[in-house]
Scaffold this motif. Structure first.
Motif, PDB file in Angstrom:
ATOM      1  N   PHE A  18       0.671  -1.161   0.101  1.00  0.00           N
ATOM      2  CA  PHE A  18       0.065  -0.039   0.007  1.00  0.00           C
ATOM      3  C   PHE A  18       0.944   1.171   0.017  1.00  0.00           C
ATOM      4  O   PHE A  18       1.982   1.296   0.607  1.00  0.00           O
ATOM      5  CB  PHE A  18      -0.837  -0.120   1.271  1.00  0.00           C
ATOM      6  N   GLN A  20      -0.528   4.040   0.699  1.00  0.00           N
ATOM      7  CA  GLN A  20      -0.980   5.278   1.950  1.00  0.00           C
ATOM      8  C   GLN A  20      -1.554   4.550   3.002  1.00  0.00           C
ATOM      9  O   GLN A  20      -2.305   3.320   2.692  1.00  0.00           O
ATOM     10  CB  GLN A  20      -2.144   6.008   1.078  1.00  0.00           C
ATOM     11  N   PHE A  21      -1.530   5.077   4.246  1.00  0.00           N
ATOM     12  CA  PHE A  21      -2.239   4.522   5.398  1.00  0.00           C
ATOM     13  C   PHE A  21      -3.832   4.818   5.202  1.00  0.00           C
ATOM     14  O   PHE A  21      -4.133   6.027   4.360  1.00  0.00           O
ATOM     15  CB  PHE A  21      -1.588   5.254   6.581  1.00  0.00           C
ATOM     16  N   GLN A  25      -4.694   4.950  10.602  1.00  0.00           N
ATOM     17  CA  GLN A  25      -3.552   3.741  10.863  1.00  0.00           C
ATOM     18  C   GLN A  25      -2.203   4.506  11.234  1.00  0.00           C
ATOM     19  O   GLN A  25      -1.588   3.808  12.039  1.00  0.00           O
ATOM     20  CB  GLN A  25      -3.520   3.253   9.648  1.00  0.00           C
ATOM     21  N   PRO A  43     -14.488   1.102  12.642  1.00  0.00           N
ATOM     22  CA  PRO A  43     -15.735   0.054  12.057  1.00  0.00           C
ATOM     23  C   PRO A  43     -14.890  -1.224  11.397  1.00  0.00           C
ATOM     24  O   PRO A  43     -14.053  -0.849  11.167  1.00  0.00           O
ATOM     25  CB  PRO A  43     -16.518   0.808  11.055  1.00  0.00           C
ATOM     26  N   THR A  44     -15.647  -1.988  11.151  1.00  0.00           N
ATOM     27  CA  THR A  44     -15.536  -3.214  10.405  1.00  0.00           C
ATOM     28  C   THR A  44     -14.937  -2.740   9.031  1.00  0.00           C
ATOM     29  O   THR A  44     -15.668  -2.166   8.396  1.00  0.00           O
ATOM     30  CB  THR A  44     -16.500  -4.194  10.225  1.00  0.00           C
ATOM     31  N   GLY A  45     -13.711  -3.222   8.815  1.00  0.00           N
ATOM     32  CA  GLY A  45     -13.271  -2.991   7.368  1.00  0.00           C
ATOM     33  C   GLY A  45     -12.312  -1.646   7.487  1.00  0.00           C
ATOM     34  O   GLY A  45     -11.986  -1.504   6.392  1.00  0.00           O
ATOM     35  N   GLY A  46     -12.086  -1.185   8.616  1.00  0.00           N
ATOM     36  CA  GLY A  46     -11.342  -0.040   8.623  1.00  0.00           C
ATOM     37  C   GLY A  46      -9.986  -0.166   8.540  1.00  0.00           C
ATOM     38  O   GLY A  46      -9.287   0.970   8.381  1.00  0.00           O
ATOM     39  N   GLY A  47      -9.674  -1.349   8.686  1.00  0.00           N
ATOM     40  CA  GLY A  47      -7.849  -1.917   8.715  1.00  0.00           C
ATOM     41  C   GLY A  47      -7.304  -1.903   9.986  1.00  0.00           C
ATOM     42  O   GLY A  47      -6.231  -1.385  10.026  1.00  0.00           O
TER      43      GLY A  47
HETATM   44  P1  ADP Z   1     -11.028  -4.649  10.290  1.00  0.00           P
HETATM   45  O1  ADP Z   1     -10.323  -5.586  11.362  1.00  0.00           O
HETATM   46  O2  ADP Z   1     -10.922  -3.253  10.985  1.00  0.00           O
HETATM   47  O3  ADP Z   1     -12.362  -5.131   9.986  1.00  0.00           O
HETATM   48  P2  ADP Z   1      -9.028  -5.348   8.100  1.00  0.00           P
HETATM   49  O4  ADP Z   1      -8.004  -5.215   8.774  1.00  0.00           O
HETATM   50  O5  ADP Z   1      -9.707  -6.758   7.763  1.00  0.00           O
HETATM   51  O6  ADP Z   1     -10.365  -4.402   8.891  1.00  0.00           O
HETATM   52  O7  ADP Z   1      -8.925  -4.478   6.705  1.00  0.00           O
HETATM   53  C1  ADP Z   1      -9.957  -4.449   5.865  1.00  0.00           C
HETATM   54  C2  ADP Z   1      -9.458  -4.251   4.400  1.00  0.00           C
HETATM   55  O8  ADP Z   1      -8.747  -3.136   4.253  1.00  0.00           O
HETATM   56  C3  ADP Z   1      -8.514  -5.362   3.969  1.00  0.00           C
HETATM   57  O9  ADP Z   1      -8.812  -5.767   2.972  1.00  0.00           O
HETATM   58  C4  ADP Z   1      -7.151  -4.678   3.972  1.00  0.00           C
HETATM   59  O10 ADP Z   1      -6.206  -5.248   3.274  1.00  0.00           O
HETATM   60  C5  ADP Z   1      -7.520  -3.344   3.811  1.00  0.00           C
HETATM   61  N1  ADP Z   1      -6.621  -2.293   3.829  1.00  0.00           N
HETATM   62  C6  ADP Z   1      -6.014  -1.865   5.293  1.00  0.00           C
HETATM   63  N2  ADP Z   1      -5.233  -1.057   5.258  1.00  0.00           N
HETATM   64  C7  ADP Z   1      -5.024  -0.780   4.083  1.00  0.00           C
HETATM   65  C8  ADP Z   1      -4.405   0.677   3.424  1.00  0.00           C
HETATM   66  N3  ADP Z   1      -3.644   1.146   4.029  1.00  0.00           N
HETATM   67  N4  ADP Z   1      -4.772   0.664   2.078  1.00  0.00           N
HETATM   68  C9  ADP Z   1      -5.489  -0.003   1.407  1.00  0.00           C
HETATM   69  N5  ADP Z   1      -6.236  -0.991   1.912  1.00  0.00           N
HETATM   70  C10 ADP Z   1      -6.162  -1.331   3.146  1.00  0.00           C
END
Ligand code: ADP
Ligand code: MG
Length: 421
Positions: A18, A20-21, A25, A43-47
């Motif tokens: 990636f 960018q953060f 993050q 939130p879910t999907g937040g990374g």
């Molecule tokens: P969470 O645990 O918060 O629900 P995840 O850690 O599973 O979320 O991450 C969700 C998605 O976001 C994953 O597909 C991950 O690869 C993507 N992701 C995380 N950080 C980044 C970033 N900096 N740039 C692009 N995609 C990212």
């Protein structure tokens, strides 16, 4: 510490590809590499995973990641191994491993190869593992899905309550990182208290989903007809309909099929093969609609779900938020429609009356909040975000007009009715 911004971005690129953060993050990662206690609410999907994975990969020693589900751990380990040249960089330590495998894991940890060691909370109660880890260099302990600590969360797991004392035995001043997608202040307090991280820096992302439209309609005898009409008005779009009982799921799926809607049922009573077949049909768009109990959704990542209908009232605002959160993941339209009747509330209350008193009290309190949501005349988005301890400006906030109450305020509606009369 020798880790600066350039290192952070270079490592982000190197390990994850990636540039960018995402959101908070970068600040979270900085806080963790400084060895500080950290609390991440996104939130879910937040990374959230990257928030601890990147510091773990960059630092000396092994980070222990506590996670409630073996399936989740395996996914994460595979993903990390994909980006690293060394398989030993991430391991799961659990009772399903053979003696040889355990030896390998221990070797990799001791040699400093393993950066991430995933464990279930119950594994950490095993003396054998604790003994071993006591002698190793631990960079930090990350507690993923930290809401499992709280009875006010949707997935309480008593084993999570012992983490603090176990981590205390692993070494002095090991930094703790808690992560959750549960935004309610009560759950957050529990997490902080239980892990003893009152000094933690809290990183909380917004839970606003501006592209989701929230609507509540009264539930009548003809709710099935109302649902069919809604789906026909949205034909060709993907949607999920949640029902409380398996029986209702089956009935409604049939009614929809008879009325020419392509729909399949999904609930824990179906055998595994049928369940995954129906899930695949939905993901591959062989059917438009899945009628489901809350068993459906964990890990479902279909970006273009266009509506989420609740045939019955959900058991809390939090569940409602999680379930409706499956709509509009791609940022496009997402219509969240709930049918509400007080009878359903009474049914749920009756259902809960068989449970232990403490559980009942919590259940009823959560239920009253969702009743408040259903009956409110204020901005529904404001109501949800307020529940999560977040201010929302209902005039200028993002998605401000995306709910029934804001588009058709109750007083105005009545005035219009008068004119018609
Ligand atoms: P969470 O645990 O918060 O629900 P995840 O850690 O599973 O979320 O991450 C969700 C998605 O976001 C994953 O597909 C991950 O690869 C993507 N992701 C995380 N950080 C980044 C970033 N900096 N740039 C692009 N995609 C990212
Ligand atoms: Mg996660």
């Amino acid at each position: 510490m020798g880790i600066n911004e350039i290192d952070l971005h270079a490592s982000l690129k190197k390990y994850f590809g990636f540039s960018q953060f995402k959101g908070l993050q970068e600040n979270v990662v900085k806080n963790i590499v400084q060895g500080k206690n950290t609390f991440v609410i996104m939130p879910t999907g937040g990374g959230k995973s990257l928030c601890y994975q990147l510091p773990a990969l960059m630092q000396e020693g092994t980070a222990i990641v506590v996670s409630p589900l073996i399936a989740l751990m395996k996914n994460q380990v595979d993903a990390i191994r994909d980006v690293s040249s060394d398989i030993g960089v991430a391991h799961v330590l659990n009772s399903s491993l053979t003696k040889t495998e355990i030896k390998q894991v221990k070797n990799d940890v001791s040699n400093g190869v393993t950066k991430l060691l995933y464990v279930a909370p119950e594994s950490l109660t095993k003396e054998e593992y604790v003994d071993f880890l006591q002698g190793e260099k631990i960079s930090f302990v990350a507690v993923d899905e930290a809401h499992c600590i709280s009875e006010w969360g949707h997935d309480f797991r008593p084993e999570y309550r012992n983490l603090k004392s176990i981590v205390g035995r692993l070494g002095d001043n090991i930094p703790l990182i808690a992560l959750t997608a549960t935004a309610t202040p009560k759950v957050q307090e529990d997490i902080i208290k239980n892990l003893g991280i009152t000094d933690a820096k809290v990183f909380k992302a917004s839970f606003n989903r501006p592209n989701l439209y929230y609507e509540v309609r009264p539930k009548t005898q003809n709710v099935d007809g109302d649902i069919i009409r809604f789906i026909k008005q949205n034909s060709g779009k993907s949607g999920i309909i949640y029902c409380l009982s398996r029986k209702r799921v089956e009935e409604l799926a049939q009614v929809l099929q008879v009325n020419g809607v392509s729909a399949v049922p999904y609930h824990a009573g179906l055998d595994g093969k049928t369940r995954s077949k129906h899930q695949d049909m939905f993901l591959m768009e062989d059917v438009d609609v899945v009628v489901a109990t809350i068993a459906f959704g964990m890990g479902i990542d279909k970006p273009d779900v266009r509506f989420v209908i609740h045939h019955d009232i959900p058991k809390s605002i939090e569940s409602y938020y999680q379930e409706t959160g499956r709509a509009g993941r791609d940022g496009g339209e997402g219509h969240c429609l709930a049918f509400y009747s007080y009878k359903d509330v009474e049914k749920l209350e009756k259902f809960m009356s068989g449970k232990p008193v403490a559980e009942q009290e919590i259940g009823n309190a959560l239920l009253q909040e969702i009743v408040g949501y259903a009956e409110t005349s204020m901005s529904r988005r404001k109501f949800i975000l307020h529940y999560f301890g977040e201010e929302f400006d209902e005039i200028n906030g993002e998605g401000a007009d995306m709910d029934d109450n804001t588009r058709n305020p109750k007083e105005k509606q009545e005035a219009k009715d008068d004119v018609v009369k």
